[in-house]
Motif scaffolding. Structure first.
Motif: not given
Length: 433
Positions: A368, A410, A408, A215, A319, A119-120, A365, A117, A212
């Motif tokens: 973003r 990053w 993913d 948000k 996704d 996402s950060s 994925k 993951n 998941s």
């Protein structure tokens, strides 16, 4: 300007244009080039033009578009296929090629890396068949080890990391449970800090396949081989249906955590086989993919599904993203990555199908911040980067020497992936326009 090439019998007049800033810009002059030139030849021409004004220029790979469509064959073949006249001066837009410019050193795990993951931007989160979650600040640098599962971890999610001192993450496991962990992602440590879950989520009757986060970070959803989707609170305080804190653990280089248990707040029922993947892109909407060949969209308030798409194949991954954050991408038990647009009424057929893989698809994925770009990973050992404006992959990443199980994006310009070779790989320097 006349550019030499192998075929001098036919020349096309083109102008190269770009939205890129200096030093990527070239003069907007007409250039005569061979008609049989390919994307690589076009890239060589643009690099030569830039280098003529800037001798210190280092060669950069470019992609090219005519009328918004990427060129993936010779220029002459492209014009013929699209019915575009070669008699006029063609305007060709160039962008930086979507391909890795560097491969970081692999980060070795003790078993298969089943989940990643990104996402950060502060860290990478991985899940492994050894039952441990790991937090990586960079390639080879593991800052935290998340322990407690008695089975392989199948999925990981970042619950809350934005502007928060303490990060919350979730792990899902084949031991039928989920665990929630808190840690300080910015703390400086000489060795990996071992972290115990502050909350264990029990209720699934079979392996948990996917997790998941909403948000807001208030809840997570999970899917399982028991054919259900469960919704859980992530708060640390106990509530109805949850036990009081169980224990407090503190050991050598180990974080001090109270531990409680939680039960599902809601269960979504409708799938008839394993629910392999879930995503929670909007506050009140969850999407799921299943081995029953369906993609479903769920209304969190009512617990009912409001969309049901069948594709004829068992699905492993889903996704939601792209234009308007509305496109659904999914892959499974064939080599085809499918994309649906649920905004188009009256059809359940995919609007895009990408078929360059040679085995099952394990992950997909969306980027973003792009309407067009997404990635897929496969048991064929490859990760492919896609752009909706062409049917061919922009780039193929082959850093794993076994099945790729997870992948993913990053920090916008990196692809992270985990595989059956027990490695986390980071492919960096990917330019997304």
């Amino acid at each position: 300007m006349d550019v030499d090439g192998e075929d001098v019998s036919r020349r096309l007049h083109v102008k190269f244009v770009t939205k890129l800033d200096s030093p990527f810009k070239v003069p907007v002059n007409s250039v005569a080039i061979p008609s049989n030139v390919t994307r690589l030849g076009l890239s060589s021409i643009v690099n030569s033009i830039i280098q003529s004004d800037n001798p210190e220029w280092k060669t950069e790979p470019f992609d090219f578009l005519i009328d918004g469509e990427l060129i993936r064959m010779s220029l002459e073949e492209f014009l013929l296929a699209k019915g575009i006249s070669a008699e006029r001066t063609l305007e060709i837009e160039y962008i930086r090629a979507v391909t890795p410019r560097k491969e970081e050193e692999p980060s070795l795990h003790d078993d298969w890396v089943s989940a990643v993951n990104g996402s950060s931007p502060r860290f990478i989160l991985t899940g492994c068949y050894d039952g441990l979650g790991r937090v990586w600040s960079s390639a080879g640098s593991c800052s935290h080890i998340l322990e407690g599962h008695s089975g392989a971890i199948s999925s990981v999610a970042v619950v809350n990391s934005k502007d928060a001192e303490t990060v919350t993450v979730a792990t899902a496991s084949k031991d039928r449970t989920l665990r929630l962990f808190k840690f300080d992602a910015d703390e400086s440590v000489d060795s990996s800090t071992r972290v115990t879950a502050y909350k264990i989520l029990r209720g699934h009757k079979a392996s948990v396949q996917s997790v998941s986060a909403q948000k807001s970070g208030d809840m997570v959803c999970s899917s399982s081989w028991d054919c259900t989707i469960n919704l859980w609170n992530t708060n640390q305080s106990t509530s109805e249906g949850e036990s009081v804190p169980l224990k407090k653990r503190k050991g050598n280089n180990q974080a001090d955590e109270s531990q409680s248990e939680g039960e599902a707040v809601t269960t979504l029922v409708g799938h008839t086989q394993c629910v392999s993947s879930v995503v929670w892109p909007e506050h009140d909407v969850i999407y799921s993919a299943s081995w029953d060949h369906s993609v479903r969209r769920w209304d969190v308030e009512t617990g009912k599904d409001s969309l049901n798409l069948f594709c004829g194949k068992a699905l492993n991954t889903i996704d939601v993203g792209g234009e308007g954050s509305a496109l659904i991408a999914a892959g499974g038990s064939d080599p085809i990555l499918r994309v649906w647009d649920p905004r188009k009424p009256g059809t359940s057929a995919p609007v895009f199908q990408f078929s360059s893989h040679s085995s099952w698809i394990s992950a997909c994925k969306w980027h973003r911040s792009s309407w067009y770009h997404l990635l897929s990973a496969s048991y064929d050992g490859k990760i492919m980067l896609w752009d909706l404006r062409t049917a061919w992959p922009l780039s193929i990443i082959e850093t794993h020497n076994d099945k790729v199980l997870s992948a993913d994006w990053w920090k916008g310009e990196n692809v992270i992936s985990g595989g059956a070779d027990s490695n986390l790989r980071i492919s960096s320097g990917i330019a997304i326009s």
